[in-house]
Write a protein that holds these residues in place. Sequence first.
Motif, PDB file in Angstrom:
ATOM      1  N   ASN A   1     -35.284 -21.629 -30.302  1.00 25.21           N
ATOM      2  CA  ASN A   1     -34.707 -20.861 -29.057  1.00 25.21           C
ATOM      3  C   ASN A   1     -35.123 -21.007 -27.772  1.00 25.21           C
ATOM      4  O   ASN A   1     -34.606 -20.850 -26.894  1.00 25.21           O
ATOM      5  CB  ASN A   1     -34.625 -19.382 -29.635  1.00 25.21           C
ATOM      6  CG  ASN A   1     -33.611 -19.032 -30.886  1.00 25.21           C
ATOM      7  OD1 ASN A   1     -32.604 -19.747 -30.892  1.00 25.21           O
ATOM      8  ND2 ASN A   1     -33.916 -17.927 -31.406  1.00 25.21           N
TER       9      ASN A   1
ATOM     10  N   GLY B   1     -23.002 -29.174 -29.630  1.00 22.26           N
ATOM     11  CA  GLY B   1     -23.054 -27.766 -30.432  1.00 22.26           C
ATOM     12  C   GLY B   1     -24.135 -26.968 -29.842  1.00 22.26           C
ATOM     13  O   GLY B   1     -24.065 -25.620 -29.599  1.00 22.26           O
TER      14      GLY B   1
ATOM     15  N   SER C   1     -23.751 -23.204 -28.374  1.00 18.14           N
ATOM     16  CA  SER C   1     -24.423 -21.982 -28.820  1.00 18.14           C
ATOM     17  C   SER C   1     -25.249 -21.304 -27.828  1.00 18.14           C
ATOM     18  O   SER C   1     -24.894 -20.147 -27.755  1.00 18.14           O
ATOM     19  CB  SER C   1     -25.310 -22.535 -29.986  1.00 18.14           C
ATOM     20  OG  SER C   1     -26.392 -23.139 -29.589  1.00 18.14           O
ATOM     21  N   ARG C   2     -25.696 -21.948 -26.893  1.00 18.99           N
ATOM     22  CA  ARG C   2     -26.538 -21.558 -25.502  1.00 18.99           C
ATOM     23  C   ARG C   2     -25.496 -20.735 -24.763  1.00 18.99           C
ATOM     24  O   ARG C   2     -25.812 -19.648 -24.141  1.00 18.99           O
ATOM     25  CB  ARG C   2     -27.067 -22.618 -24.826  1.00 18.99           C
ATOM     26  CG  ARG C   2     -28.451 -23.010 -25.501  1.00 18.99           C
ATOM     27  CD  ARG C   2     -29.667 -22.176 -25.139  1.00 18.99           C
ATOM     28  NE  ARG C   2     -30.673 -22.743 -25.646  1.00 18.99           N
ATOM     29  CZ  ARG C   2     -31.431 -23.166 -24.570  1.00 18.99           C
ATOM     30  NH1 ARG C   2     -31.426 -23.114 -23.412  1.00 18.99           N
ATOM     31  NH2 ARG C   2     -32.812 -23.787 -25.174  1.00 18.99           N
TER      32      ARG C   2
ATOM     33  N   TRP D   1     -20.830 -19.983 -27.214  1.00 21.58           N
ATOM     34  CA  TRP D   1     -19.410 -20.228 -27.723  1.00 21.58           C
ATOM     35  C   TRP D   1     -19.607 -20.660 -29.381  1.00 21.58           C
ATOM     36  O   TRP D   1     -19.716 -21.924 -29.503  1.00 21.58           O
ATOM     37  CB  TRP D   1     -18.757 -21.619 -27.034  1.00 21.58           C
ATOM     38  CG  TRP D   1     -18.587 -21.059 -25.676  1.00 21.58           C
ATOM     39  CD1 TRP D   1     -18.200 -19.688 -24.871  1.00 21.58           C
ATOM     40  CD2 TRP D   1     -18.594 -22.051 -24.423  1.00 21.58           C
ATOM     41  NE1 TRP D   1     -18.313 -19.824 -23.638  1.00 21.58           N
ATOM     42  CE2 TRP D   1     -18.173 -21.324 -23.278  1.00 21.58           C
ATOM     43  CE3 TRP D   1     -18.690 -23.337 -24.212  1.00 21.58           C
ATOM     44  CZ2 TRP D   1     -18.237 -21.690 -22.016  1.00 21.58           C
ATOM     45  CZ3 TRP D   1     -18.526 -23.906 -23.008  1.00 21.58           C
ATOM     46  CH2 TRP D   1     -18.505 -23.274 -21.912  1.00 21.58           C
ATOM     47  N   TYR D   2     -19.749 -19.633 -30.127  1.00 17.42           N
ATOM     48  CA  TYR D   2     -20.142 -19.968 -31.378  1.00 17.42           C
ATOM     49  C   TYR D   2     -19.083 -20.732 -32.454  1.00 17.42           C
ATOM     50  O   TYR D   2     -19.704 -21.572 -33.172  1.00 17.42           O
ATOM     51  CB  TYR D   2     -20.559 -18.570 -32.278  1.00 17.42           C
ATOM     52  CG  TYR D   2     -21.779 -18.111 -31.546  1.00 17.42           C
ATOM     53  CD1 TYR D   2     -23.036 -18.476 -31.412  1.00 17.42           C
ATOM     54  CD2 TYR D   2     -21.490 -16.992 -30.875  1.00 17.42           C
ATOM     55  CE1 TYR D   2     -24.138 -17.924 -30.908  1.00 17.42           C
ATOM     56  CE2 TYR D   2     -22.572 -16.078 -30.327  1.00 17.42           C
ATOM     57  CZ  TYR D   2     -23.795 -16.740 -30.075  1.00 17.42           C
ATOM     58  OH  TYR D   2     -24.711 -16.225 -29.488  1.00 17.42           O
TER      59      TYR D   2
ATOM     60  N   ALA E   1     -19.468 -24.097 -31.268  1.00 17.34           N
ATOM     61  CA  ALA E   1     -20.953 -24.542 -31.563  1.00 17.34           C
ATOM     62  C   ALA E   1     -20.906 -25.053 -33.162  1.00 17.34           C
ATOM     63  O   ALA E   1     -21.422 -26.117 -33.486  1.00 17.34           O
ATOM     64  CB  ALA E   1     -22.049 -23.585 -31.428  1.00 17.34           C
ATOM     65  N   ALA E   2     -20.443 -24.083 -33.838  1.00 14.07           N
ATOM     66  CA  ALA E   2     -20.281 -24.547 -35.429  1.00 14.07           C
ATOM     67  C   ALA E   2     -19.345 -25.879 -35.703  1.00 14.07           C
ATOM     68  O   ALA E   2     -19.679 -26.662 -36.551  1.00 14.07           O
ATOM     69  CB  ALA E   2     -19.827 -23.336 -36.205  1.00 14.07           C
TER      70      ALA E   2
ATOM     71  N   HIS F   1     -29.750 -26.034 -37.635  1.00 13.32           N
ATOM     72  CA  HIS F   1     -29.067 -25.744 -36.315  1.00 13.32           C
ATOM     73  C   HIS F   1     -27.620 -24.984 -36.905  1.00 13.32           C
ATOM     74  O   HIS F   1     -27.105 -23.856 -36.618  1.00 13.32           O
ATOM     75  CB  HIS F   1     -28.664 -26.355 -35.135  1.00 13.32           C
ATOM     76  CG  HIS F   1     -29.972 -26.409 -34.352  1.00 13.32           C
ATOM     77  ND1 HIS F   1     -31.358 -26.219 -34.700  1.00 13.32           N
ATOM     78  CD2 HIS F   1     -30.196 -26.905 -33.188  1.00 13.32           C
ATOM     79  CE1 HIS F   1     -32.173 -26.353 -33.913  1.00 13.32           C
ATOM     80  NE2 HIS F   1     -31.413 -26.759 -32.639  1.00 13.32           N
TER      81      HIS F   1
ATOM     82  N   ILE G   1     -26.296 -20.959 -36.885  1.00 13.14           N
ATOM     83  CA  ILE G   1     -25.039 -20.639 -36.472  1.00 13.14           C
ATOM     84  C   ILE G   1     -24.070 -19.936 -37.513  1.00 13.14           C
ATOM     85  O   ILE G   1     -23.619 -18.932 -37.207  1.00 13.14           O
ATOM     86  CB  ILE G   1     -24.078 -21.830 -35.683  1.00 13.14           C
ATOM     87  CG1 ILE G   1     -24.882 -22.158 -34.478  1.00 13.14           C
ATOM     88  CG2 ILE G   1     -22.712 -21.453 -35.516  1.00 13.14           C
ATOM     89  CD1 ILE G   1     -24.710 -21.312 -33.513  1.00 13.14           C
TER      90      ILE G   1
ATOM     91  N   GLN H   1     -25.424 -16.377 -38.291  1.00  7.66           N
ATOM     92  CA  GLN H   1     -25.150 -15.748 -37.098  1.00  7.66           C
ATOM     93  C   GLN H   1     -23.864 -15.186 -37.226  1.00  7.66           C
ATOM     94  O   GLN H   1     -23.486 -13.918 -36.975  1.00  7.66           O
ATOM     95  CB  GLN H   1     -25.284 -16.337 -35.785  1.00  7.66           C
ATOM     96  CG  GLN H   1     -25.646 -15.202 -34.860  1.00  7.66           C
ATOM     97  CD  GLN H   1     -25.918 -15.790 -33.519  1.00  7.66           C
ATOM     98  OE1 GLN H   1     -26.105 -17.104 -33.315  1.00  7.66           O
ATOM     99  NE2 GLN H   1     -26.118 -15.031 -32.316  1.00  7.66           N
TER     100      GLN H   1
ATOM    101  N   TYR I   1     -16.060 -15.324 -33.658  1.00  7.96           N
ATOM    102  CA  TYR I   1     -15.827 -15.184 -32.099  1.00  7.96           C
ATOM    103  C   TYR I   1     -15.448 -13.805 -31.757  1.00  7.96           C
ATOM    104  O   TYR I   1     -15.496 -13.124 -30.730  1.00  7.96           O
ATOM    105  CB  TYR I   1     -14.911 -16.424 -31.789  1.00  7.96           C
ATOM    106  CG  TYR I   1     -14.342 -16.258 -30.295  1.00  7.96           C
ATOM    107  CD1 TYR I   1     -15.270 -16.652 -29.314  1.00  7.96           C
ATOM    108  CD2 TYR I   1     -13.243 -15.828 -29.991  1.00  7.96           C
ATOM    109  CE1 TYR I   1     -15.132 -16.862 -27.928  1.00  7.96           C
ATOM    110  CE2 TYR I   1     -13.033 -15.741 -28.562  1.00  7.96           C
ATOM    111  CZ  TYR I   1     -13.824 -16.430 -27.762  1.00  7.96           C
ATOM    112  OH  TYR I   1     -13.736 -16.286 -26.425  1.00  7.96           O
TER     113      TYR I   1
END
Length: 198
Positions: free
Chosen positions: A70, A120, A124-125, A128-129, A132-133, A152, A156, A159, A188
């Motif tokens: 992270n 991705g 994620s940063r 925008w999951y 990212a996924a 990673h 995701i 999470q 989301y």
Amino acid sequence: MNPYEVLGIKENATEEEIRAAYRELVKKYHPDQYQNNPLSDLAEEKLQEINEAYDILMKEHQGQSHGYTNQGYGNQNYGGNVSQQYMQARRYIDGGNLAAAEDILARSNDRSAEWFFLKGVIASRRGWYDEAASNLQTAVNMQPNNAEYNQHLNAILNQGNMFHNQAAGHGYNNQMNDDFCCRAIQCYICADCCCDAF
């Protein structure tokens, strides 16, 4: 070149101090700061020197083990076939300059696993999951044995599961559909609702 002097830190600096110094210098010498400036070439040379110093120090602190955390990237062994442009994109991500990293990816015609992985990580940063996924899943599909990509993607998805479980705790029917895309959309929506609550 003494990498500690380049970054302006003491020789017993911690990893966090190295990262903090690196981020500050990247901001200071970033090309955007020197557009239409006669010193732009010098700033570019200085930035290259800063990147080299950072790589050396992170190698000393982390050896060759590397992994994206992270906090940022250490001095990862990129598998021996990652181009300089992707290494630079990783540095930009580490320095928090997501726009510059995205610009590198946008200019690249190479849609390799590394390209999707970096897309991705940037997504994620930005929080925008679902995007990212999707990108991380593509990277893993292209290189299923890459431990970094799998790590990673799992982070995701875990999470997403956390948000999914929180939604179920609030009466949302989590048995409706276990499809990957549906789960990403559910995550989301839950994340969006959580952000609106504050």
